[in-house]
Design a protein around this motif. Structure first.
Motif, PDB file in Angstrom:
ATOM      1  N   LEU A 106       0.821  -1.211   0.000  1.00 40.50           N
ATOM      2  CA  LEU A 106       0.000   0.000   0.000  1.00 40.50           C
ATOM      3  C   LEU A 106       0.859   1.268   0.000  1.00 40.50           C
ATOM      4  N   LEU A 107       2.085   1.166   0.538  1.00 39.86           N
ATOM      5  CA  LEU A 107       2.985   2.324   0.518  1.00 39.86           C
ATOM      6  C   LEU A 107       3.216   2.826  -0.909  1.00 39.86           C
ATOM      7  N   LEU A 108       3.149   1.912  -1.897  1.00 41.68           N
ATOM      8  CA  LEU A 108       3.271   2.322  -3.298  1.00 41.68           C
ATOM      9  C   LEU A 108       1.908   2.550  -3.940  1.00 41.68           C
ATOM     10  N   LEU A 109       0.987   1.617  -3.643  1.00 46.13           N
ATOM     11  CA  LEU A 109      -0.287   1.635  -4.363  1.00 46.13           C
ATOM     12  C   LEU A 109      -1.114   2.874  -4.059  1.00 46.13           C
ATOM     13  N   VAL A 110      -1.139   3.296  -2.781  1.00 48.22           N
ATOM     14  CA  VAL A 110      -1.996   4.429  -2.416  1.00 48.22           C
ATOM     15  C   VAL A 110      -1.594   5.693  -3.169  1.00 48.22           C
ATOM     16  N   PRO A 111      -0.303   6.123  -3.103  1.00 46.99           N
ATOM     17  CA  PRO A 111       0.030   7.338  -3.858  1.00 46.99           C
ATOM     18  C   PRO A 111      -0.132   7.188  -5.364  1.00 46.99           C
ATOM     19  N   PHE A 112       0.183   6.007  -5.917  1.00 46.67           N
ATOM     20  CA  PHE A 112       0.037   5.826  -7.370  1.00 46.67           C
ATOM     21  C   PHE A 112      -1.427   5.951  -7.786  1.00 46.67           C
ATOM     22  N   ALA A 113      -2.336   5.304  -7.012  1.00 40.84           N
ATOM     23  CA  ALA A 113      -3.753   5.347  -7.363  1.00 40.84           C
ATOM     24  C   ALA A 113      -4.270   6.782  -7.294  1.00 40.84           C
ATOM     25  N   PHE A 114      -3.903   7.498  -6.234  1.00 35.20           N
ATOM     26  CA  PHE A 114      -4.364   8.876  -6.111  1.00 35.20           C
ATOM     27  C   PHE A 114      -3.736   9.763  -7.179  1.00 35.20           C
ATOM     28  N   SER A 115      -2.509   9.427  -7.610  1.00 37.32           N
ATOM     29  CA  SER A 115      -1.877  10.200  -8.678  1.00 37.32           C
ATOM     30  C   SER A 115      -2.709  10.132  -9.954  1.00 37.32           C
ATOM     31  N   LEU A 116      -3.167   8.905 -10.292  1.00 33.71           N
ATOM     32  CA  LEU A 116      -4.026   8.750 -11.475  1.00 33.71           C
ATOM     33  C   LEU A 116      -5.311   9.550 -11.298  1.00 33.71           C
ATOM     34  N   LEU A 117      -5.878   9.470 -10.092  1.00 33.92           N
ATOM     35  CA  LEU A 117      -7.137  10.155  -9.815  1.00 33.92           C
ATOM     36  C   LEU A 117      -6.986  11.668  -9.984  1.00 33.92           C
ATOM     37  N   THR A 118      -5.869  12.228  -9.456  1.00 33.20           N
ATOM     38  CA  THR A 118      -5.695  13.672  -9.547  1.00 33.20           C
ATOM     39  C   THR A 118      -5.354  14.121 -10.968  1.00 33.20           C
ATOM     40  N   CYS A 119      -4.958  13.161 -11.847  1.00 37.41           N
ATOM     41  CA  CYS A 119      -4.797  13.499 -13.265  1.00 37.41           C
ATOM     42  C   CYS A 119      -6.148  13.836 -13.885  1.00 37.41           C
ATOM     43  N   LEU A 120      -7.182  13.143 -13.395  1.00 31.32           N
ATOM     44  CA  LEU A 120      -8.479  13.220 -14.066  1.00 31.32           C
ATOM     45  C   LEU A 120      -9.310  14.401 -13.602  1.00 31.32           C
ATOM     46  N   ILE A 121      -9.080  14.869 -12.371  1.00 34.51           N
ATOM     47  CA  ILE A 121      -9.934  15.946 -11.868  1.00 34.51           C
ATOM     48  C   ILE A 121      -9.154  17.249 -11.754  1.00 34.51           C
ATOM     49  N   TRP A 176     -11.451  20.098  -6.139  1.00 33.98           N
ATOM     50  CA  TRP A 176     -11.491  18.678  -5.779  1.00 33.98           C
ATOM     51  C   TRP A 176     -10.132  18.013  -5.920  1.00 33.98           C
ATOM     52  N   GLN A 177      -9.343  18.522  -6.869  1.00 38.18           N
ATOM     53  CA  GLN A 177      -8.003  17.965  -7.030  1.00 38.18           C
ATOM     54  C   GLN A 177      -7.181  18.201  -5.766  1.00 38.18           C
ATOM     55  N   THR A 178      -7.285  19.415  -5.227  1.00 35.72           N
ATOM     56  CA  THR A 178      -6.570  19.724  -3.990  1.00 35.72           C
ATOM     57  C   THR A 178      -7.051  18.834  -2.853  1.00 35.72           C
ATOM     58  N   VAL A 179      -8.399  18.667  -2.775  1.00 36.71           N
ATOM     59  CA  VAL A 179      -8.969  17.833  -1.704  1.00 36.71           C
ATOM     60  C   VAL A 179      -8.416  16.419  -1.797  1.00 36.71           C
ATOM     61  N   PHE A 180      -8.429  15.863  -3.031  1.00 40.33           N
ATOM     62  CA  PHE A 180      -7.931  14.495  -3.191  1.00 40.33           C
ATOM     63  C   PHE A 180      -6.428  14.423  -2.965  1.00 40.33           C
ATOM     64  N   LEU A 193       0.153  30.588 -11.028  1.00 36.30           N
ATOM     65  CA  LEU A 193       0.685  29.243 -10.822  1.00 36.30           C
ATOM     66  C   LEU A 193      -0.441  28.207 -10.713  1.00 36.30           C
ATOM     67  N   ARG A 194      -1.682  28.625 -10.979  1.00 36.44           N
ATOM     68  CA  ARG A 194      -2.804  27.695 -10.836  1.00 36.44           C
ATOM     69  C   ARG A 194      -2.643  26.474 -11.744  1.00 36.44           C
ATOM     70  N   SER A 195      -2.211  26.718 -13.008  1.00 29.23           N
ATOM     71  CA  SER A 195      -2.088  25.579 -13.926  1.00 29.23           C
ATOM     72  C   SER A 195      -0.936  24.680 -13.484  1.00 29.23           C
ATOM     73  N   GLU A 196       0.103  25.299 -12.864  1.00 24.42           N
ATOM     74  CA  GLU A 196       1.200  24.482 -12.354  1.00 24.42           C
ATOM     75  C   GLU A 196       0.706  23.552 -11.247  1.00 24.42           C
ATOM     76  N   ALA A 197      -0.222  24.061 -10.425  1.00 32.73           N
ATOM     77  CA  ALA A 197      -0.749  23.249  -9.331  1.00 32.73           C
ATOM     78  C   ALA A 197      -1.424  21.994  -9.880  1.00 32.73           C
ATOM     79  N   GLN A 198      -2.095  22.148 -11.041  1.00 29.16           N
ATOM     80  CA  GLN A 198      -2.783  20.984 -11.609  1.00 29.16           C
ATOM     81  C   GLN A 198      -1.803  19.906 -12.032  1.00 29.16           C
TER      82      GLN A 198
END
Lengths: 112, 473
Positions: free
Chosen positions: B7-22, B26-30, B104-109
């Motif tokens: 999970l030490l790898l899976l959790v950040p990787f899964a959320f990384s994919l998720l934050t790509c999509l939103i 909400w991106q900040t929240v996730f 820097l808003r687009s950089e945050a995304q």
């Protein structure tokens, strides 16, 4: 003269690595550096494949092949990122070497 | 519970994919949710090490030599913990940083997916137990780190990022050749199987030397440090903190795995002396260069070049007291990581308030952003060994003194004095009085996060003995 085929490939691999390494250090143009990096990794991949087949009577070891496949993916990702950065630097500063680009970037920072 | 290693790898990787999509809020929240979840996973992993001892985890149930093994042990405890604490701090800081900095808003995304990818990659390096997997995850962290370093989009940042990418991937090819040489001789890439084979002979030694050289470039040990100061100083503040506090440590960690676990015989040879000499040169030259930089972020970046030297300085003692050397290095890794994150985040908050990080224009900074300056000060004090609970440098001094290495003792003392000097120089510029009291602190939240990380370094100094017990075990 009866040199085993694998030795020829090993020698070729070391030549590729040496040529790539030399060009990566000595050539200034960014595209040449990226190509040099690819030649160097091709040499490393060839070396790994050589280790897979040490004896003609035994079937080859699949593990190095898996490593090479993974390594190719890494190499493509590195090349893609390097080319994107090189293109952005060229568009922005007109420079095609790191030294020229650093000089242009310093000027840009100084003027702003 | 056992699965928290994966999970030490899976959790950040899964959320990384998720934050790509939103996008957007909400991106900040996730992103924050992902940081909390990853840090929580580390807490589970740490409990597991403390209660049940070292853990092994075969991926998919396949054991080496065919399968991949992950491991959790004393050596991986502090790097993972450092990553969790700094990661959490940087995530909270990033929310404020990217909102405040207009444009820097687009950089945050782009920041959130890349940062989570980097976090997962770093966790992966610290739990990997085979040299090929380490190659992959080091390249993985490199790609994410380079993209993050170029995030600001200035020409200077892009040039620095490309130089970093080309030199580190050139080094990675050398590392891969080393892996090939080891596999060609022993038909395994697993760390403990390699250690059992006790690599010797020309091919295996050449492989280990190539791998070490590649890792030294990746961790920017003198004279391979040329890429570090521009890349670390031209990135946005949260990224600089991650690069300096965490990313260079991944390569240091792999060197320790190779030299202390796979082939301890190397420590007896000339290599250990050579690494120690390079470490001493790094400390002296890096600290001196830090003292002469015109900008705060460059001072902090050159101080990283110097601090990397301490990891290798004690290698000549490693044959007699390997446990103590590993403990001192692990403590330095955690302490320096927290201090350096506090300094870079503090520098970012200060630059945000004052509008620049040029030292001679920082006057009034202390009055306008006291929390940020305090973070830089505490971070610098930690680097200068002035921690109330006893710093890592104190432990190193004790070791070199006990085992009769007066030269190493002198290098450490010189490094401490220089660290105190360059910290004082920065704080002195910020502390100079200005007649007009311009608008107040616009970055108090950012300064508070930076200060919290500095205080974490202070807190760690009180519990160092308890923590290091688990490292030695």
């Amino acid at each position: 003269m009866n040199v085993p085929q694998v030795v020829l490939f090993q020698v070729l691999a070391f030549l590729l690595i040496a040529a790539g390494f030399h060009a990566l250090l000595r050539r200034a143009h960014l595209l040449r550096k990226i190509v040099a990096l690819n030649i160097m990794s091709s040499g490393a991949f060839l070396l790994l494949v050589c280790f897979a087949r040490r004896d003609a009577t035994v079937s080859p070891d699949p593990v190095p092949h898996a490593m090479v496949l993974t390594g190719i993916v890494v190499g493509i990702s590195v090349s893609a990122l390097a080319m994107v950065l090189a293109r952005r630097i060229y568009r922005r500063t007109g420079a095609s070497t790191l030294a020229e680009a650093a000089e242009a970037a310093r000027r840009e920072e100084g003027s702003s | 519970m056992r699965h928290c290693v994966v999970l030490l790898l899976l959790v950040p990787f899964a959320f990384s994919l998720l934050t790509c999509l939103i996008r957007g809020r909400w991106q900040t929240v996730f992103g924050l949710l992902a940081s909390a979840a990853t840090a929580a996973t580390f807490v589970f992993a740490a409990c597991l090490i403390v209660s049940d001892g070292p853990q092994e985890y075969p991926l998919g149930g396949w054991w080496p030599p065919l399968g991949l093994r992950l491991q959790l042990d004393g050596l991986s405890l502090l790097p993972l913990g450092l990553t969790a604490v700094v990661g959490l701090g940087v995530s909270i800081y990033a929310v404020g940083y990217f909102q405040r900095e207009r444009g820097l808003r687009s950089e945050a995304q782009i920041f959130w997916p890349l940062w989570l990818l980097l976090w997962g990659g770093l966790n992966g390096v610290f739990v990997s137990a085979d040299v090929f997997n380490l190659y992959l995850l080091l390249e993985f962290t490199l790609l994410a780190a380079v993209a993050l370093a170029a995030l600001e989009g200035t020409a200077i940042a892009q040039v620095a990022a490309l130089r970093y990418l080309l030199s580190a991937s050139g080094a990675a090819v050398l590392y891969l050749i080393g892996v090939g040489l080891l596999y060609g001789t022993y038909s395994t890439v697993d760390l403990s199987l390699l250690a059992a084979a006790a690599p010797s002979g020309t091919a295996a030694t050449a492989g280990l030397v190539l791998m070490t050289l590649a890792l030294l470039l990746k961790c920017a040990l003198f004279p391979f440090h040329f890429w570090l100061p521009p890349a670390h100083s031209s990135a946005p503040a949260p990224v600089s903190a991650v690069l300096s506090a965490l990313v260079v440590k991944a390569a240091v960690y792999v060197v320790f795995r190779l030299w202390f676990e796979v082939q301890p015989a190397l420590l007896a040879g000339v290599g250990a002396t050579a690494l120690s000499a390079l470490g001493a040169a790094a400390i002296l030259w890096g600290s001196w260069a830090a003292l002469r930089q015109p900008r705060l972020k460059l001072v902090v970046a050159y101080s990283t070049v110097a601090q990397i030297g301490y990891f290798f300085l004690l290698f000549p003692l490693a044959r007699e007291v390997p446990g103590d050397v590993i403990a001192a290095a692990s403590y330095h890794l955690a302490s320096h990581g927290l201090a350096k994150a506090a300094m870079f985040l503090g520098a970012g908050a200060l630059a945000h308030t004052v509008g620049t990080d040029v030292l001679s224009q920082l006057r009034g900074g202390l009055r306008r952003a006291p929390l940020a300056v305090a973070a830089v000060f505490i971070g610098g004090a930690a680097l200068a060994g002035a921690l109330p609970g006893g710093g890592a440098k104190g432990k190193m001094l004790e070791l070199t003194h006990q085992h009769g290495h007066p030269w190493l003792t002198m290098v450490i003392v010189a490094g401490l004095i220089l660290a105190a000097a360059y910290t004082f120089r920065c704080v002195w510029w910020a502390g100079r009085w200005t007649g007009s009291d311009a608008n107040g602190d616009s970055s108090r939240g950012l300064g508070a996060v930076a200060l919290a990380l500095g205080l974490a370094a202070v807190a760690l100094s009180f519990f160092s003995d308890e923590v290091l017990q688990h490292v030695k075990a």
